[in-house]
Design a protein around this motif. Structure first.
Motif, PDB file in Angstrom:
ATOM      1  N   PRO A  74      -2.642   5.378   8.292  1.00 12.72           N
ATOM      2  CA  PRO A  74      -2.887   6.339   7.212  1.00 12.72           C
ATOM      3  C   PRO A  74      -2.300   7.722   7.493  1.00 12.72           C
ATOM      4  N   SER A  75      -2.407   8.192   8.737  1.00 11.87           N
ATOM      5  CA  SER A  75      -1.842   9.506   9.067  1.00 11.87           C
ATOM      6  C   SER A  75      -0.325   9.497   8.977  1.00 11.87           C
ATOM      7  N   HIS A  76       0.301   8.399   9.434  1.00 10.40           N
ATOM      8  CA  HIS A  76       1.762   8.309   9.355  1.00 10.40           C
ATOM      9  C   HIS A  76       2.238   8.264   7.902  1.00 10.40           C
ATOM     10  N   VAL A  77       1.520   7.522   7.051  1.00 12.63           N
ATOM     11  CA  VAL A  77       1.889   7.470   5.633  1.00 12.63           C
ATOM     12  C   VAL A  77       1.674   8.844   4.990  1.00 12.63           C
ATOM     13  N   ALA A  78       0.578   9.501   5.342  1.00 12.85           N
ATOM     14  CA  ALA A  78       0.299  10.833   4.796  1.00 12.85           C
ATOM     15  C   ALA A  78       1.380  11.835   5.191  1.00 12.85           C
ATOM     16  N   ASN A  79       1.951  11.658   6.388  1.00 15.23           N
ATOM     17  CA  ASN A  79       2.973  12.582   6.880  1.00 15.23           C
ATOM     18  C   ASN A  79       4.394  12.121   6.574  1.00 15.23           C
ATOM     19  N   ALA A  80       4.519  11.112   5.686  1.00 14.51           N
ATOM     20  CA  ALA A  80       5.817  10.653   5.175  1.00 14.51           C
ATOM     21  C   ALA A  80       6.677   9.957   6.220  1.00 14.51           C
ATOM     22  N   ASN A  81       6.076   9.469   7.309  1.00 15.34           N
ATOM     23  CA  ASN A  81       6.834   8.652   8.256  1.00 15.34           C
ATOM     24  C   ASN A  81       7.067   7.251   7.702  1.00 15.34           C
ATOM     25  N   ASP A  83       6.488   4.806   3.880  1.00 13.18           N
ATOM     26  CA  ASP A  83       6.171   4.811   2.452  1.00 13.18           C
ATOM     27  C   ASP A  83       4.987   3.901   2.148  1.00 13.18           C
ATOM     28  N   ILE A  84       4.873   2.828   2.921  1.00 16.96           N
ATOM     29  CA  ILE A  84       3.886   1.783   2.651  1.00 16.96           C
ATOM     30  C   ILE A  84       3.487   1.175   3.993  1.00 16.96           C
ATOM     31  N   ALA A  85       2.250   0.667   4.075  1.00 18.13           N
ATOM     32  CA  ALA A  85       1.775   0.105   5.340  1.00 18.13           C
ATOM     33  C   ALA A  85       0.703  -0.937   5.066  1.00 18.13           C
ATOM     34  N   VAL A  86       0.549  -1.854   6.025  1.00  9.98           N
ATOM     35  CA  VAL A  86      -0.543  -2.834   5.991  1.00  9.98           C
ATOM     36  C   VAL A  86      -1.532  -2.436   7.081  1.00  9.98           C
ATOM     37  N   THR A  87      -2.724  -2.047   6.669  1.00  4.86           N
ATOM     38  CA  THR A  87      -3.747  -1.604   7.615  1.00  4.86           C
ATOM     39  C   THR A  87      -5.081  -2.208   7.207  1.00  4.86           C
ATOM     40  N   GLY A  88      -6.191  -1.577   7.578  1.00  6.16           N
ATOM     41  CA  GLY A  88      -7.510  -2.062   7.198  1.00  6.16           C
ATOM     42  C   GLY A  88      -8.235  -1.032   6.358  1.00  6.16           C
ATOM     43  N   THR A  89      -9.142  -1.502   5.495  1.00  2.98           N
ATOM     44  CA  THR A  89      -9.889  -0.563   4.657  1.00  2.98           C
ATOM     45  C   THR A  89     -10.806   0.326   5.497  1.00  2.98           C
ATOM     46  N   ASP A  90     -11.155  -0.132   6.722  1.00  3.64           N
ATOM     47  CA  ASP A  90     -11.957   0.719   7.600  1.00  3.64           C
ATOM     48  C   ASP A  90     -11.182   1.969   8.005  1.00  3.64           C
ATOM     49  N   TRP A  91      -9.902   1.797   8.363  1.00  2.88           N
ATOM     50  CA  TRP A  91      -9.101   2.954   8.773  1.00  2.88           C
ATOM     51  C   TRP A  91      -8.753   3.842   7.584  1.00  2.88           C
ATOM     52  N   CYS A  92      -8.687   3.252   6.386  1.00  2.00           N
ATOM     53  CA  CYS A  92      -8.505   4.077   5.181  1.00  2.00           C
ATOM     54  C   CYS A  92      -9.716   4.985   4.976  1.00  2.00           C
ATOM     55  N   LYS A  93     -10.914   4.415   5.142  1.00  2.00           N
ATOM     56  CA  LYS A  93     -12.124   5.222   4.967  1.00  2.00           C
ATOM     57  C   LYS A  93     -12.199   6.311   6.025  1.00  2.00           C
ATOM     58  N   GLU A  94     -11.888   5.967   7.274  1.00  7.12           N
ATOM     59  CA  GLU A  94     -11.898   6.963   8.349  1.00  7.12           C
ATOM     60  C   GLU A  94     -10.949   8.115   8.018  1.00  7.12           C
ATOM     61  N   LEU A  97     -12.278  10.311   5.014  1.00  5.42           N
ATOM     62  CA  LEU A  97     -13.375  11.192   5.422  1.00  5.42           C
ATOM     63  C   LEU A  97     -12.846  12.399   6.188  1.00  5.42           C
ATOM     64  N   ARG A  98     -11.792  12.185   6.945  1.00  6.96           N
ATOM     65  CA  ARG A  98     -11.208  13.288   7.720  1.00  6.96           C
ATOM     66  C   ARG A  98     -10.342  14.190   6.851  1.00  6.96           C
ATOM     67  N   PHE A  99      -9.589  13.566   5.916  1.00 10.03           N
ATOM     68  CA  PHE A  99      -8.662  14.326   5.066  1.00 10.03           C
ATOM     69  C   PHE A  99      -8.913  13.961   3.600  1.00 10.03           C
ATOM     70  N   PRO A 100      -9.911  14.560   2.960  1.00  9.63           N
ATOM     71  CA  PRO A 100     -10.246  14.190   1.574  1.00  9.63           C
ATOM     72  C   PRO A 100      -9.093  14.378   0.591  1.00  9.63           C
ATOM     73  N   GLY A 101      -8.167  15.288   0.884  1.00  6.62           N
ATOM     74  CA  GLY A 101      -7.049  15.530  -0.024  1.00  6.62           C
ATOM     75  C   GLY A 101      -5.786  14.778   0.346  1.00  6.62           C
ATOM     76  N   VAL A 152     -14.690   8.084  14.462  1.00  6.44           N
ATOM     77  CA  VAL A 152     -15.417   9.340  14.647  1.00  6.44           C
ATOM     78  C   VAL A 152     -15.979   9.867  13.328  1.00  6.44           C
ATOM     79  N   TYR A 153     -15.188   9.816  12.270  1.00  5.05           N
ATOM     80  CA  TYR A 153     -15.626  10.403  10.998  1.00  5.05           C
ATOM     81  C   TYR A 153     -16.574   9.474  10.245  1.00  5.05           C
TER      82      TYR A 153
END
Length: 251
Positions: A74-81, A83-94, A97-101, A152-153
């Motif tokens: 999620p952080s890499h996608v947010a920072n434009a490294n 465009d798209i990724a396969v991850t887990g909904t747990d890490w999306c929620k984390e 919670l850390r970066f609401p925007g 953590v979050y």
């Protein structure tokens, strides 16, 4: 954009999610050469194996792929490294919670890699949160609850919502279940079967959420027409994989 210019940059997961994604890909009509646990290439090459895949992605060379940890995506996608990724909904929620925007969007749930995110304590402290709190406060009046987690979050949000005051969050990088009772009182951990928790004399006191594999994308990438076309094409192939998976699992 800090990924490879003029390409759609995709992140694929290693570890637990990879174990589920590799067989899932067989149902989608695409594969990634080198995306195998026995001989993992961190930059696998997209291959279209079906007529549907070739019609949706006529030039697989437009796609660049890298294998990284799901929790970093999620952080890499947010920072434009990527465009798209396969991850887990747990890490999306984390991440949310850390970066609401955050510009990261959850696009498609994939139905595999399902785990529960749970709160767990020592088996002598009870198997519900109320029992745990009752015993903890009786044994440790005024002492903060030490809550250990890679999430953590999620852990902090859980403690706030359940008013576990006073408490401290301890960030971990794996083997969290080994910290109780000497170094933590409660852990927030993912579990597929609960076996690892039981082997460490832990009981689940609460289930926070259920997680599964998902596709995430960048809002900024979705504004670029040719990238959005490729994102939609990959999602369509993964959606067909979800349908094939569920049809095979029907009795």
């Amino acid at each position: 954009m800090t990924g490879i210019p003029d390409k759609l940059n995709i992140a694929l997961p290693d570890g637990h999610q990879m174990n589920h994604l590799v067989p899932f890909l067989e149902k989608t009509g695409i594969s990634f050469n080198g995306y195998e646990k026995s001989q993992l290439n961190r930059r696998p090459i997209l291959k279209c194996l079906s007529d549907q895949a070739l019609s949706l992605i006529p030039d697989p060379g437009q796609v660049a792929t890298k294998v990284i940890r799901p929790q970093d995506m999620p952080s890499h996608v947010a920072n434009a490294n990527f465009d798209i990724a396969v991850t887990g909904t747990d890490w999306c929620k984390e991440h949310r919670l850390r970066f609401p925007g955050s510009p990261v969007v959850e696009r498609l749930k994939l139905g595999f890699g399902k785990v529960r995110i749970v709160a767990a304590g020592h088996k002598d402290m009870g198997d519900t949160l109320d029992l745990f709190l009752e015993k903890f406060k009786a044994k440790n009046p005024g002492k903060p609850i030490r809550i250990a987690s890679e999430y953590v979050y999620i852990a902090d949000n859980y403690a706030l919502c359940n008013k576990l005051y006073p408490y401290r969050i301890i960030m971990t990088y794996g083997a969290t279940e080994s910290l109780i009772p000497e170094d933590a009182d409660l852990i927030i951990e993912n579990t597929e079967t609960g076996n690892t928790l039981r082997k460490n004399n832990l009981d689940i006191v609460d289930t926070i959420m259920e997680s599964e594999g998902c596709i995430i994308a960048s809002k900024e990438s979705m504004k670029i027409p040719w990238k959005m076309d490729l994102i939609a094409a990959i999602e369509a192939l993964f959606q067909s994989g979800v349908k094939n998976m569920f049809s095979m699992n029907k009795p």
